[in-house]
Scaffold this active site. Structure first.
Site, mmCIF file in Angstrom:
data_model
loop_
_atom_site.group_PDB
_atom_site.id
_atom_site.type_symbol
_atom_site.label_atom_id
_atom_site.label_comp_id
_atom_site.label_asym_id
_atom_site.label_seq_id
_atom_site.Cartn_x
_atom_site.Cartn_y
_atom_site.Cartn_z
ATOM 1 N N THR A 202 0.780 -1.096 0.254
ATOM 2 C CA THR A 202 0.102 -0.053 0.003
ATOM 3 C C THR A 202 0.971 1.149 -0.034
ATOM 4 O OG1 THR A 202 -1.957 -1.104 1.224
ATOM 5 C CG2 THR A 202 -1.803 1.223 1.511
ATOM 6 N N THR A 253 -0.706 2.082 6.763
ATOM 7 C CA THR A 253 -0.540 0.801 6.401
ATOM 8 C C THR A 253 -0.716 -0.478 7.168
ATOM 9 O OG1 THR A 253 0.607 -0.405 4.489
ATOM 10 C CG2 THR A 253 1.666 1.052 5.826
HETATM 11 N N1 ASP Z 1 -4.274 -1.239 4.830
HETATM 12 C C1 ASP Z 1 -4.612 -1.703 3.748
HETATM 13 C C2 ASP Z 1 -6.022 -2.670 3.765
HETATM 14 O O1 ASP Z 1 -6.158 -3.137 4.933
HETATM 15 C C3 ASP Z 1 -3.590 -2.798 3.289
HETATM 16 C C4 ASP Z 1 -2.293 -2.525 3.481
HETATM 17 O O2 ASP Z 1 -1.807 -1.391 3.992
HETATM 18 O O3 ASP Z 1 -1.311 -3.292 3.385
HETATM 19 O O4 ASP Z 1 -6.663 -2.655 2.765
#
Ligand code: ASP
Length: 368
Positions: A202, A253
């Site tokens: 992300t 993230t």
């Molecule tokens: N936070 C993001 C989600 O839950 C994924 C990530 O940041 O890796 O969709």
């Protein structure tokens, strides 16, 4: 410790406090500062899992994104434009889970989430579960700038994108061999869709511009193997993204469900804002009084900043609470006082920061 900024700002409070500084002694105007921080995801990112080539590729991509954002800020551009320019670069890079390179859903489609917020007026735009738009951050920005709404989802958001004339791509544009292999592995092994290592990448950016305005943005493909229209924290204002000139800009993230439950991005900003107001009051109490019992001077909000350690502690406290709930991941922050940094509870986070003072650094592992 309390620190004062020596400056000659007028009596305007709050929403644009840190714009210019001047040297009181010689009257020379100093250019106001800017700062930017970026991330490209957090997870179990260890040296033995990344080849030297991949390591170099990621660092080059982070530097390229930082340079794009820094160039906007150095030229006096806005924080929101810097955040947008930075995220476009990361979305176009197949190494990250956003735009090209986004993870696949259980049904082998891509459903992208993105959000952006302007701390100068608290305007925000977000999209969830979209596809067809090359750069989801531009669609979030269009929602903010050209619609009366904050959040659009699915087919309606795709239609809005076309109406706005944003660049469209075919559904297979986002695919990369690496992400296809991940979804095939996940389906074969029945790995949990919540496994942090099946989604990292992300992207996000936070910035403070020379006018003292803050902005934050985040973009993601979400979690590999997600189903049932699952939406994470990235497009949720207050969870994955938040910006307020009075406190900070945050992009997150990690395991989105936990970030939503804690309201991580807003929580950090709210704590900084409250702490700043309290610290000003505490500092006022230390000012000497005259014979009539009046303060010899009044500490003005524009002359006051929270120290680096306090900002870091607030961010670390919230990430510790996230960990205690069972969540993993991290955040990047920028403050109105030109601090830019990170907090995360995973072994690594793709990250970088740059400031008008000439700092530019990128990092991957937790120990650097
Ligand atoms: N936070 C993001 C989600 O839950 C994924 C990530 O940041 O890796 O969709």
């Amino acid at each position: 410790m309390i620190r004062y900024l020596l400056n000659l700002l007028g009596p305007t409070l709050l929403l644009s406090t840190m714009a210019t500084t001047a040297n009181a002694q010689d009257g020379i105007e100093e250019e106001a500062r800017w700062s930017i921080a970026i991330h490209g995801g957090a997870g179990t990112i260890d040296r033995d899992k990344i080849t030297p080539e991949k390591d170099a590729e990621i660092r080059a991509a982070l530097n390229q994104a930082l340079e794009a954002g820094s160039a906007v800020l150095e030229d006096g551009g806005s924080a929101i434009d810097a955040v947008t320019a930075t995220i476009i670069i990361l979305e176009n890079n197949p190494n990250f889970n956003a735009g090209k390179g986004a993870v696949f859903t259980w049904d082998k489609t891509n459903e992208l989430d993105s959000s952006i917020m302007d701390g100068s007026d608290l305007s925000a735009g977000a999209v969830a579960g979209i596809n067809g738009t090359k750069n989801p951050i531009l669609l979030a920005r269009a929602v903010k700038d050209h619609s009366p709404h904050v959040m659009l989802s699915g087919e309606g958001a795709n239609q809005f994108s076309r109406e706005q004339g944003l660049e469209q791509v075919s559904p297979d544009y986002y695919a990369t061999p690496y992400r296809l292999k991940q979804i095939d592995d996940l389906r074969a092994k029945k790995v949990s869709a919540a496994d942090v290592d099946y989604k990292f990448g992300t992207v996000g950016a936070v910035a403070q511009d020379r006018d003292g305005n803050m902005a934050a943005g985040t973009s993601t493909g979400g979690m590999t193997g997600k189903r049932w229209g699952r939406i994470g924290d990235s497009p949720i204002i207050g969870a994955g993204t938040y910006a307020d000139n009075r406190s900070c800009a945050i992009s997150a993230t990690g395991s989105g469900e936990y970030f939503i439950r804690l309201g991580v991005a807003h929580e950090i900003c709210a704590r900084i804002r409250t702490r700043w107001q309290m610290a000003i009051r505490e500092a006022q109490l230390t000012v000497p009084k005259d014979k009539d019992d009046n303060y010899t001077y009044v500490i003005h909000a524009s002359e006051f900043q929270l120290p680096d350690e306090e900002i870091q502690q607030i961010a670390d406290d919230v990430i510790a609470e996230l960990g205690a709930l069972g969540g993993d991941g991290g955040i990047i922050y920028a403050t109105p006082w030109s601090q830019a940094g990170y907090s995360f509870n995973t072994t690594g986070m793709y990250r970088g920061r740059a400031t008008s003072e000439g700092e530019q650094s990128v990092a991957i592992y937790g120990d650097e």
